[in-house]
Design a protein around this motif. Sequence first.
Motif, PDB file in Angstrom:
ATOM      1  N   SER A   1      -2.803  -4.297  -0.571  1.00 35.18           N
ATOM      2  CA  SER A   1      -1.625  -4.558   0.265  1.00 35.18           C
ATOM      3  C   SER A   1      -0.582  -3.464   0.101  1.00 35.18           C
ATOM      4  N   ARG A   2      -0.704  -2.645  -0.940  1.00 38.02           N
ATOM      5  CA  ARG A   2       0.257  -1.568  -1.188  1.00 38.02           C
ATOM      6  C   ARG A   2      -0.024  -0.316  -0.366  1.00 38.02           C
ATOM      7  N   ALA A   3      -1.109  -0.296   0.392  1.00 35.32           N
ATOM      8  CA  ALA A   3      -1.418   0.862   1.233  1.00 35.32           C
ATOM      9  C   ALA A   3      -0.452   0.922   2.414  1.00 35.32           C
ATOM     10  N   HIS A   4      -0.086   2.140   2.813  1.00 35.55           N
ATOM     11  CA  HIS A   4       0.824   2.300   3.948  1.00 35.55           C
ATOM     12  C   HIS A   4       0.245   1.670   5.216  1.00 35.55           C
ATOM     13  N   GLU A   5      -1.088   1.682   5.352  1.00 36.68           N
ATOM     14  CA  GLU A   5      -1.721   1.166   6.560  1.00 36.68           C
ATOM     15  C   GLU A   5      -1.841  -0.354   6.595  1.00 36.68           C
ATOM     16  N   SER A   6      -1.603  -1.028   5.473  1.00 37.04           N
ATOM     17  CA  SER A   6      -1.822  -2.471   5.424  1.00 37.04           C
ATOM     18  C   SER A   6      -0.902  -3.194   6.401  1.00 37.04           C
TER      19      SER A   6
ATOM     20  N   GLN B   1       2.871  -4.531   5.745  1.00 35.79           N
ATOM     21  CA  GLN B   1       4.033  -3.646   5.626  1.00 35.79           C
ATOM     22  C   GLN B   1       4.729  -3.776   4.265  1.00 35.79           C
ATOM     23  N   GLY B   2       3.910  -3.896   3.222  1.00 27.36           N
ATOM     24  CA  GLY B   2       4.458  -4.030   1.871  1.00 27.36           C
ATOM     25  C   GLY B   2       4.630  -5.462   1.415  1.00 27.36           C
TER      26      GLY B   2
ATOM     27  N   HIS C   1       2.886  -9.413   1.107  1.00 26.91           N
ATOM     28  CA  HIS C   1       1.541  -9.920   0.853  1.00 26.91           C
ATOM     29  C   HIS C   1       1.568 -11.445   0.848  1.00 26.91           C
TER      30      HIS C   1
ATOM     31  N   THR D   1       4.926  -0.460  -0.757  1.00 30.18           N
ATOM     32  CA  THR D   1       3.835   0.456  -0.405  1.00 30.18           C
ATOM     33  C   THR D   1       3.930   1.683  -1.290  1.00 30.18           C
TER      34      THR D   1
ATOM     35  N   ASP E   1      -1.140   6.129   0.956  1.00 27.60           N
ATOM     36  CA  ASP E   1      -2.118   5.904   2.012  1.00 27.60           C
ATOM     37  C   ASP E   1      -3.360   5.261   1.402  1.00 27.60           C
TER      38      ASP E   1
END
Length: 377
Positions: free
Chosen positions: A290-295, A298-299, A301, A321, A324
């Motif tokens: 969930s910490r990926a920028h693409e998730s 948006q930060g 969870h 985040t 990537d």
Amino acid sequence: MSNEIEIGRGKRGIRAYSLDDVAVIPARRTRDPRDVSLDWQIDAYHFELPFIGAPMDSVVSPATAIALGRAGGLGVLDLEGLWTRYEDPQPYLDEIARLGEDEATGRMQEIYAAPVRPELITARIEEIRAAGVTVAGSLTPQRTQEHWKTVVDAGVDLFVIRGTTVSAEHVSSDAEPLNLKRFIYELDVPVIVGGAATYTAALHLMRTGAAGVLVGFGGGAAATTRRTLGIHVPMASAIADVHAARRDYMDESGGRYVHVIADGGLGTSGDIIKAFAMGADAVMLGSALSRAHESPGQGWHWGAEAHHPSLPRGRRVHMGTVADLDALLFGPGESAVGEVNLAGALRRAMATTGYVDLKEFQRVDVVVAPHQYHTEG
């Protein structure tokens, strides 16, 4: 020898350990990390990473399922989530990310009250399939009978039946329960089921014909099951017990191998490494991805328990985040807290302890080192 302890004169309990309570021991032999393989295979499907994106709207969208698949892992889409309730879920994802803490649960219950639409299940699965990656979708046991045919007809490769807890024998006076053994036998695709957290429960799930069993109950960054229901099984003991069930089931079945997939409480690379050391073949990741920028979160969870219509057993939590998706998986890392370069950390730990593949690494020595006694950072 029993590991039961006396809680009081009228009650005894088994001592169980969390992943924080155990640590991996270095061995006399080390390896070059470049020689380490993270490959694993379930049924006919081969993966270069043992990482599975959890079926949570904050983690897996069709786009992130495709990205994770192209990176060598597997993304599982929640087929009861926003992507199958709304043609365009983005405004609702944006709204959830903006909600205040006091209003988040109530508003999420309203958003998720929209019905699941079978045509959107088909469309999302076809979108992922068109990208050429392995397609996996998840339903809860309560919705499996209603939607399984739509899922299979759409071309799913791996079918996941995931709940807070899933049993091979569910008793209900109100409705005909899902008969897992008959269902899996009649299905043409491999099925992963769970969660299970005990030897006996896992053994029964393995006897249904499941290709994999999810291990975990009451953990995870977004879960409050322990606080709400008083139910929780620490992950280190749960994985070790299910690993033992798999070993005994192999003897019972004449060699049939059921994959053990740790699911919950795996927020850092250290947690992931110790899950494999306890006997996991793969890990299902929620907060870690969930910490990926693409998730899509948006930060933020959250899981399905956070918006249960009558008894929420989870919450929306802010993870932030950090990188990537590619850097999250493969680095380079710019922090030392185990959030980035998850594959690199696992590879390094295996090399440091002298193992070159995941099945070998399950034999690594560990120690019990209760986290409350830790003094290092």
